[in-house]
Scaffold this motif. Structure first.
Motif, PDB file in Angstrom:
ATOM      1  N   MET A 199      62.201  48.326  38.605  1.00 51.12           N
ATOM      2  CA  MET A 199      61.478  49.623  38.680  1.00 51.12           C
ATOM      3  C   MET A 199      60.057  49.411  38.148  1.00 51.12           C
ATOM      4  SD  MET A 199      60.552  52.671  36.914  1.00 51.12           S
ATOM      5  CE  MET A 199      61.522  52.925  35.438  1.00 51.12           C
ATOM      6  N   HIS A 200      59.966  48.652  37.051  1.00 51.37           N
ATOM      7  CA  HIS A 200      58.608  48.438  36.504  1.00 51.37           C
ATOM      8  C   HIS A 200      57.807  47.522  37.424  1.00 51.37           C
ATOM      9  CE1 HIS A 200      59.756  50.623  33.044  1.00 51.37           C
ATOM     10  NE2 HIS A 200      60.548  49.700  32.529  1.00 51.37           N
ATOM     11  N   LEU A 201      58.547  46.610  38.115  1.00 50.87           N
ATOM     12  CA  LEU A 201      57.818  45.630  38.917  1.00 50.87           C
ATOM     13  C   LEU A 201      57.023  46.321  40.020  1.00 50.87           C
ATOM     14  CD1 LEU A 201      58.156  43.025  37.723  1.00 50.87           C
ATOM     15  CD2 LEU A 201      59.745  42.301  39.511  1.00 50.87           C
ATOM     16  N   ARG A 202      57.604  47.419  40.552  1.00 53.61           N
ATOM     17  CA  ARG A 202      56.906  48.151  41.629  1.00 53.61           C
ATOM     18  C   ARG A 202      55.552  48.652  41.105  1.00 53.61           C
ATOM     19  NH1 ARG A 202      57.391  53.323  43.651  1.00 53.61           N
ATOM     20  NH2 ARG A 202      58.813  53.905  41.956  1.00 53.61           N
ATOM     21  N   ALA A 203      55.585  49.222  39.904  1.00 49.73           N
ATOM     22  CA  ALA A 203      54.329  49.748  39.341  1.00 49.73           C
ATOM     23  C   ALA A 203      53.374  48.590  39.078  1.00 49.73           C
ATOM     24  CB  ALA A 203      54.633  50.487  38.041  1.00 49.73           C
ATOM     25  N   PHE A 204      53.931  47.466  38.582  1.00 47.89           N
ATOM     26  CA  PHE A 204      53.107  46.279  38.290  1.00 47.89           C
ATOM     27  C   PHE A 204      52.366  45.855  39.560  1.00 47.89           C
ATOM     28  CE2 PHE A 204      52.216  42.748  35.506  1.00 47.89           C
ATOM     29  CZ  PHE A 204      52.011  41.682  36.343  1.00 47.89           C
ATOM     30  N   GLY A 205      53.122  45.754  40.635  1.00 52.67           N
ATOM     31  CA  GLY A 205      52.506  45.344  41.915  1.00 52.67           C
ATOM     32  C   GLY A 205      51.523  46.381  42.400  1.00 52.67           C
ATOM     33  N   ALA A 206      51.875  47.654  42.238  1.00 49.51           N
ATOM     34  CA  ALA A 206      51.004  48.738  42.737  1.00 49.51           C
ATOM     35  C   ALA A 206      49.639  48.670  42.060  1.00 49.51           C
ATOM     36  CB  ALA A 206      51.661  50.075  42.454  1.00 49.51           C
ATOM     37  N   VAL A 207      49.644  48.411  40.749  1.00 51.56           N
ATOM     38  CA  VAL A 207      48.361  48.370  40.023  1.00 51.56           C
ATOM     39  C   VAL A 207      47.523  47.204  40.527  1.00 51.56           C
ATOM     40  CG1 VAL A 207      47.324  47.974  37.764  1.00 51.56           C
ATOM     41  CG2 VAL A 207      49.270  49.516  37.979  1.00 51.56           C
ATOM     42  N   ILE A 208      48.163  46.046  40.727  1.00 46.74           N
ATOM     43  CA  ILE A 208      47.399  44.875  41.195  1.00 46.74           C
ATOM     44  C   ILE A 208      46.807  45.166  42.571  1.00 46.74           C
ATOM     45  CG2 ILE A 208      47.622  42.478  41.951  1.00 46.74           C
ATOM     46  CD1 ILE A 208      49.508  41.941  39.742  1.00 46.74           C
ATOM     47  N   VAL A 209      47.647  45.676  43.468  1.00 43.42           N
ATOM     48  CA  VAL A 209      47.175  45.929  44.839  1.00 43.42           C
ATOM     49  C   VAL A 209      46.021  46.936  44.805  1.00 43.42           C
ATOM     50  CG1 VAL A 209      47.829  47.088  46.979  1.00 43.42           C
ATOM     51  CG2 VAL A 209      49.339  45.339  45.973  1.00 43.42           C
ATOM     52  N   ARG A 210      46.191  47.981  43.987  1.00 39.62           N
ATOM     53  CA  ARG A 210      45.135  49.006  43.935  1.00 39.62           C
ATOM     54  C   ARG A 210      43.830  48.399  43.436  1.00 39.62           C
ATOM     55  NH1 ARG A 210      43.264  53.496  39.804  1.00 39.62           N
ATOM     56  NH2 ARG A 210      43.212  51.686  38.461  1.00 39.62           N
ATOM     57  N   ASP A 211      43.915  47.596  42.373  1.00 43.77           N
ATOM     58  CA  ASP A 211      42.669  47.034  41.808  1.00 43.77           C
ATOM     59  C   ASP A 211      42.001  46.104  42.809  1.00 43.77           C
ATOM     60  OD1 ASP A 211      42.988  48.489  39.604  1.00 43.77           O
ATOM     61  OD2 ASP A 211      42.859  46.823  38.178  1.00 43.77           O
ATOM     62  N   LEU A 212      42.823  45.294  43.503  1.00 43.86           N
ATOM     63  CA  LEU A 212      42.226  44.379  44.499  1.00 43.86           C
ATOM     64  C   LEU A 212      41.572  45.199  45.618  1.00 43.86           C
ATOM     65  CD1 LEU A 212      44.964  41.593  44.755  1.00 43.86           C
ATOM     66  CD2 LEU A 212      42.793  41.532  43.502  1.00 43.86           C
ATOM     67  N   LEU A 213      42.272  46.249  46.039  1.00 46.55           N
ATOM     68  CA  LEU A 213      41.740  47.098  47.115  1.00 46.55           C
ATOM     69  C   LEU A 213      40.405  47.707  46.687  1.00 46.55           C
ATOM     70  CD1 LEU A 213      42.802  48.082  49.888  1.00 46.55           C
ATOM     71  CD2 LEU A 213      43.617  50.147  48.735  1.00 46.55           C
ATOM     72  N   LEU A 214      40.394  48.232  45.469  1.00 49.97           N
ATOM     73  CA  LEU A 214      39.163  48.856  44.962  1.00 49.97           C
ATOM     74  C   LEU A 214      38.032  47.842  44.917  1.00 49.97           C
ATOM     75  CD1 LEU A 214      40.408  51.139  42.056  1.00 49.97           C
ATOM     76  CD2 LEU A 214      39.122  51.836  44.070  1.00 49.97           C
ATOM     77  N   ALA A 215      38.368  46.626  44.479  1.00 47.58           N
ATOM     78  CA  ALA A 215      37.319  45.607  44.322  1.00 47.58           C
ATOM     79  C   ALA A 215      36.733  45.255  45.683  1.00 47.58           C
ATOM     80  CB  ALA A 215      37.902  44.376  43.663  1.00 47.58           C
ATOM     81  N   PHE A 216      37.638  45.143  46.695  1.00 51.90           N
ATOM     82  CA  PHE A 216      37.112  44.725  48.002  1.00 51.90           C
ATOM     83  C   PHE A 216      36.315  45.842  48.657  1.00 51.90           C
ATOM     84  CE2 PHE A 216      38.244  40.523  48.222  1.00 51.90           C
ATOM     85  CZ  PHE A 216      39.528  40.332  47.734  1.00 51.90           C
ATOM     86  N   ARG A 217      36.610  47.089  48.249  1.00 47.74           N
ATOM     87  CA  ARG A 217      35.805  48.174  48.835  1.00 47.74           C
ATOM     88  C   ARG A 217      34.492  48.335  48.089  1.00 47.74           C
ATOM     89  NH1 ARG A 217      40.324  52.683  50.146  1.00 47.74           N
ATOM     90  NH2 ARG A 217      41.314  51.552  51.852  1.00 47.74           N
ATOM     91  N   HIS A 218      34.390  47.598  46.980  1.00 51.95           N
ATOM     92  CA  HIS A 218      33.220  47.821  46.128  1.00 51.95           C
ATOM     93  C   HIS A 218      32.658  46.446  45.822  1.00 51.95           C
ATOM     94  CE1 HIS A 218      30.880  50.554  43.845  1.00 51.95           C
ATOM     95  NE2 HIS A 218      31.176  50.012  42.680  1.00 51.95           N
ATOM     96  N   LYS A 219      32.241  45.719  46.887  1.00 50.06           N
ATOM     97  CA  LYS A 219      31.999  44.269  46.783  1.00 50.06           C
ATOM     98  C   LYS A 219      31.039  43.883  45.678  1.00 50.06           C
ATOM     99  CE  LYS A 219      33.658  42.419  51.012  1.00 50.06           C
ATOM    100  NZ  LYS A 219      34.437  43.651  51.160  1.00 50.06           N
ATOM    101  N   SER A 220      30.079  44.721  45.334  1.00 46.64           N
ATOM    102  CA  SER A 220      28.989  44.256  44.435  1.00 46.64           C
ATOM    103  C   SER A 220      29.557  43.653  43.168  1.00 46.64           C
ATOM    104  CB  SER A 220      28.104  45.443  44.073  1.00 46.64           C
ATOM    105  OG  SER A 220      28.829  46.268  43.178  1.00 46.64           O
TER     106      SER A 220
END
Lengths: 56, 223, 246, 202
Positions: free
Chosen positions: B1-22
Motif C-alpha cells: 500500500m505504501h509502495l503505491r504512494a512511493f511510486g506515485a511521488v517519484i512519478v509526479r516529481d519526474l513529470l513535474l521536472a520534465f514539464r519544467h525543464k529549466s
C-alpha cells in the motif's frame, strides 16, 4: 619575574594565546550578564506599559 | 500500500521536472561551468590538471547537487502540497525518501553521465574515469540524502534560509574525502575497493538515517 | 524520588532562583581551579625538552578542544531529551549551549594555530585535529544561524535539536575521515601534532584547567538559561517577584 | 464510534496567550463553525486539530486516541484544506486529483467529483490556466474524491462566487448527512440547518 615573562623566547606566542583566551572567556560571561540586565529592563518596561494601557 | 504512494511521488516529481525543464538544466550547466572554469584559473598544464581533477570534479558535483536540492521542498511548500504530503496516511519519511530519489535521478544521474566528458578535459584515462563515475554514482545519493535534512530545516525560512543550508556542507566532508581518494588510488594504480566500500557504508548509513530527521524537520518547518 | 526532584527542579521559578545561587558557588570554584591550573601550568611545570616554553599553550588549547566536543555532546543529548520528552529545561540547555561551544572551538583553533607557528613557521597547518576543529566550528555556526533565523522559539529549538542530533552522528565519521585523509596526504612526518610525553607535573595543571573550563561552561550555561527562561516566560506571574527582587 | 474530542487546548504565540482551555467534542453528522476576529488564532487552532502544529498543552483525540498516537491512522480519517489550494500548476486537473488519490486509501471517481463542483470537461487542462475560483473548486473536488470522514476547512469559500458557495454548502450538508464531520472557519454566513450546526467563538 622577567625570566617568567620571557617564556624561553616564546613570550609572544604564549601570551597572545592566553590573551585571546581571556578575551574570549570574559566575553562569554559578560555577554549573558549584560543580556540578563537588558531582558529584565525590557520586561519591566513592557509590564509598566501594559499596566498603563489597562487603566486608560 | 505504501509502495503505491512511493511510486506515485517519484512519478509526479519526474513529470513535474520534465514539464519544467529549466531546473533540470541548471544544475548540470553549473557543474560543467565550474569544472571548465578551473583550467582558466589554474593553467592548462595537463599534469597539474590531472592531479587536481578528482577534487575539482567532485567539489563541483557536490555544489551542483546541493544547489539543486533547494527545489526539493520549496515549490511544494509554497503551493501547499507539502501539507498534503505530510497529512497522507503514509509514513512521511517514506515519501521524503521518494522525493530524494526522484531528485537524485534528476541531478545525480545526469552528473554521473556527464562527468566522463569533463574528466577527459582533465586528461584522465578511462580506468580512472570509470572509478570517477562509480564514486559519483554512489556518492550523489548520499549528498541528496544529507542535503535534504538541511533543506527541510530551512524550507520555512524567508530571509537567507538557503544560505543557511550551506552550513550542512561539513557533513559532505567524509563523502568527498573517500570519493577523491578512490580516484587518486586508481590513478596511482592502487586497488580502490577500500574507499568504495567506505562510500557504500556511508550510503547505507544515509539511506537509513536521514529520512527520519528530514521528516521531523519538515513537520517543524510547517508548524 | 528522582522524578519528583527533576519535576521540582524544572519548574521555572525554582530553577531561576537555584541557578542564581549556583552561579555564585561555581564561580568561587572556577577561580580556585583556574588559579591552580594556571599557576601549575605556567610556573611549576618544567619546559618541554623539544618545544621549550611554547608547549604551555597546551593548557588552554587542549581543554578548549575537549570542551568543544563535550559541549556538542551535552547539546545533542539535551536536544534529544527536549525532542522526545518535551522537557522545557532540556530545550533551553540545548539552545544556550551552541554559542559557548562555538567560543571554545574558536579558542581551540586560535590557540592551536598560535602553538603551531613556532614549530612549523606557518599559522595554519592542515593537521587532522585542527581541520576537524575547523569543521566543528562550521557546525556550531550552523546551529547558531539556524536558531536565530527561525522566529518562533519552540520550533527553532526543536530544529536546532535535530541538526545537533544529525551532527553528533556525523562528528565521529568526519573526525576519522579527516584523520585518514591526513595520513594519506601528509604521510608519516615528524611534526605529528600529538601532545609531548606527559610528565606528571605537566598533567596535573592540564586536569585542573579542564575542570576549570567545565565549571566555566556550567556558569555560562546557567546564566544564558536564566536569560532564555525569562524571555520565554515573561508573562508568568513569578517574573513579577523577580522584577521586585532585582 | 469516531468522535473528535478536544480537552483544554491552549496555544501561545510570540509570548502572547492566543487562546486557552478550548474544549469541545464533535460527533458524526455535525458541523462546527469557528468564529473570531482576525488574529484570534482560528487558523492556528485548525492546524493543531489537523496535526500540522504540535500541541503543547491540551489533548486532541479521535476515537478515544490522541492524534499523536494515531498519527498516520488519523490521516486516513481527516482531510485538511488550508488557505493554499495544494494544487500543482504544471499538472492537469485530473493528474492533481489522481496524485491525491494515490496518497490516500479510500477513493472514488474523479469525474463525479469534478461534476459535483462544476468542473466537468476540465480534466486535461493545466491547473495553471484555471481561475482562482476554479483552483479553489479543484481543491474542494479533491475532498470529494478521497473519502475522509472529518473535514477541516479553513476559509473554504474564499474566491468562490455566490452559486459556488451554495453548491459547496450543499456538499457539506450531504457529507455530514452521510455520517461525516466538518470543522469550518468562515466570514460568510452559513445557511445550514441549525440542528447540525455547532458554534465556537475564540
Amino acid at each position: 619575574m622577567s625570566q617568567f615573562l620571557e617564556m624561553g623566547g616564546y613570550a609572544f606566542y604564549v601570551w597572545s594565546a592566553y590573551g585571546v583566551s581571556t578575551l574570549v572567556l570574559c566575553y562569554g560571561l559578560l555577554r549573558p550578564y549584560l543580556d540578563h540586565k537588558k531582558t529584565l529592563r525590557e520586561i519591566s518596561l513592557k509590564r509598566r506599559q501594559h499596566k498603563r494601557d489597562l487603566n486608560d | 500500500m505504501h509502495l503505491r504512494a512511493f511510486g506515485a511521488v517519484i512519478v509526479r516529481d519526474l513529470l513535474l521536472a520534465f514539464r519544467h525543464k529549466s531546473e533540470l538544466v541548471n544544475s548540470i550547466a553549473f557543474f560543467i561551468l565550474v569544472v571548465s572554469l578551473f583550467p582558466l584559473g589554474v593553467g592548462a598544464d595537463i599534469a597539474l590538471l590531472r592531479k587536481i581533477a578528482p577534487g575539482v570534479i567532485w567539489v563541483a558535483a557536490l555544489l551542483a547537487t546541493f544547489l539543486s536540492l533547494d527545489q526539493l521542498f520549496r515549490s511544494d511548500y509554497e503551493d501547499g502540497c507539502l501539507e498534503l504530503i505530510l497529512m497522507s496516511p503514509h509514513p512521511v519519511s517514506l515519501i521524503v525518501l521518494a522525493k530524494i530519489m526522484a531528485h537524485w535521478m534528476l541531478t545525480g544521474v545526469p552528473l554521473t553521465l556527464i562527468a566522463p566528458l569533463l574528466a577527459g578535459m582533465y586528461g584522465l584515462e578511462n580506468s580512472s574515469i570509470a572509478v570517477l563515475m562509480l564514486t559519483l554514482l554512489i556518492g550523489t545519493p548520499i549528498l541528496s540524502l544529507i542535503g535534504a535534512i538541511a533543506i527541510a530545516l530551512t524550507v520555512g525560512l524567508r530571509k537567507g534560509g538557503v544560505m543557511l543550508a550551506l552550513l550542512i556542507l561539513p557533513f559532505y566532508v567524509p563523502v568527498l574525502i573517500f570519493a577523491t581518494a578512490a580516484i587518486d588510488a586508481q590513478i596511482a594504480g592502487f586497488p580502490v575497493s577500500g574507499q568504495i566500500n567506505m562510500l557504500l557504508a556511508l550510503l547505507a548509513l544515509a539511506l537509513t538515517l536521514s529520512p527520519w530527521p528530514t521528516a521531523v524537520a519538515l513537520k517543524m518547518s510547517l508548524s | 524520588m528522582i522524578m519528583k526532584w527533576l519535576h521540582k527542579f524544572s519548574s521555572p521559578p525554582y530553577f531561576y532562583a537555584l541557578s542564581g545561587k549556583l552561579i555564585k558557588w561555581l564561580s568561587v570554584l572556577l577561580v580556585a581551579f583556574l588559579a591552580a591550573g594556571l599557576y601549575g601550568g605556567l610556573v611549576l611545570a618544567p619546559a618541554d625538552y623539544q618545544q621549550g616554553d611554547s608547549f604551555r599553550i597546551i593548557y588552554v588549547h587542549v581543554p578548549a578542544a575537549w570542551m568543544s566536543l563535550f559541549i556538542y555532546m551535552v547539546m545533542a543529548v539535551s536536544g534529544t531529551i527536549a525532542l522526545v520528552w518535551r522537557i522545557k529545561l532540556a530545550e533551553i540547555v540545548s539552545v544556550c549551549s551552541p554559542p559557548i561551544g562555538a567560543g571554545f572551538t574558536f579558542l581551540a583553533l586560535v590557540t592551536g594555530s598560535i602553538w603551531g607557528k613556532p614549530m612549523w613557521g606557518t599559522w595554519w597547518v592542515w593537521d587532522a585535529r585542527l581541520t576537524s576543529e575547523l569543521i566543528l566550528l562550521f557546525l556550531y555556526l550552523g546551529l547558531i544561524g539556524l536558531y536565530t533565523a527561525i522566529e518562533d522559539k519552540r520550533t527553532a529549538s526543536r530544529s536546532v535539536a535535530i541538526l545537533a542530533l544529525v551532527g553528533v552522528v556525523n562528528i565521529p565519521i568526519i573526525h576519522y575521515s579527516v584523520e585518514w585523509w591526513n595520513t594519506l596526504h601528509q604521510g608519516p612526518t615528524v611534526t605529528k601534532f600529538d601532545k609531548p610525553s606527559i610528565h606528571i607535573d605537566m598533567l596535573i595543571p592540564l586536569l585542573n584547567m579542564a575542570i576549570a573550563f567545565k565549571l566555566y561552561f556550567a556558569i555560562a550555561l546557567l546564566m544564558r538559561s536564566r536569560n532564555e527562561l525569562l524571555q520565554r516566560e515573561q508573562n508568568g506571574r513569578w517574573v513579577e517577584e523577580v522584577l521586585e527582587g532585582k | 464510534m469516531n468522535r473528535l474530542e478536544v480537552k483544554n487546548l491552549a496555544c501561545e504565540r510570540g509570548g502572547r496567550l492566543l487562546f486557552s482551555n478550548i474544549s469541545f467534542s464533535l460527533n458524526p453528522g455535525a458541523v462546527l463553525v469557528i468564529e473570531g476576529r482576525n488574529g484570534a488564532g482560528k487558523t492556528t487552532l485548525l492546524r493543531m486539530l489537523a496535526g500540522l502544529r504540535s500541541i503543547e498543552d491540551g489533548v486532541v483525540s479521535f476515537d478515544g486516541l490522541s492524534i499523536e498516537q494515531l498519527a498516520d491512522a488519523y490521516y486516513q480519517q481527516m482531510a485538511y484544506l488550508g488557505h493554499l489550494n495544494a494544487v500543482k500548476y504544471d499538472l492537469t486537473v485530473s493528474e492533481n486529483l489522481k496524485f491525491a488519490q494515490q496518497l490516500s486509501t479510500v477513493v472514488s471517481n474523479i469525474d463525479d467529483a469534478l461534476h459535483k463542483v462544476g468542473l466537468d470537461g476540465y480534466q486535461d487542462t493545466l491547473s495553471r490556466h484555471l481561475s482562482a475560483g476554479q483552483k479553489r473548486k479543484l481543491a474542494l473536488a479533491r475532498l470529494l474524491c478521497i473519502h475522509k470522514r472529518l473535514w477541516i476547512l479553513d476559509e473554504p469559500f474564499t474566491s468562490l462566487d455566490k452559486s459556488s458557495i451554495a453548491m459547496f454548502e450543499g456538499l457539506i450538508h450531504e457529507h455530514v448527512s452521510q455520517g461525516g464531520m466538518v470543522i469550518i472557519t468562515t466570514h460568510h454566513p452559513i445557511n445550514l440547518p441549525d440542528s447540525i450546526l455547532l458554534r465556537l467563538t475564540l
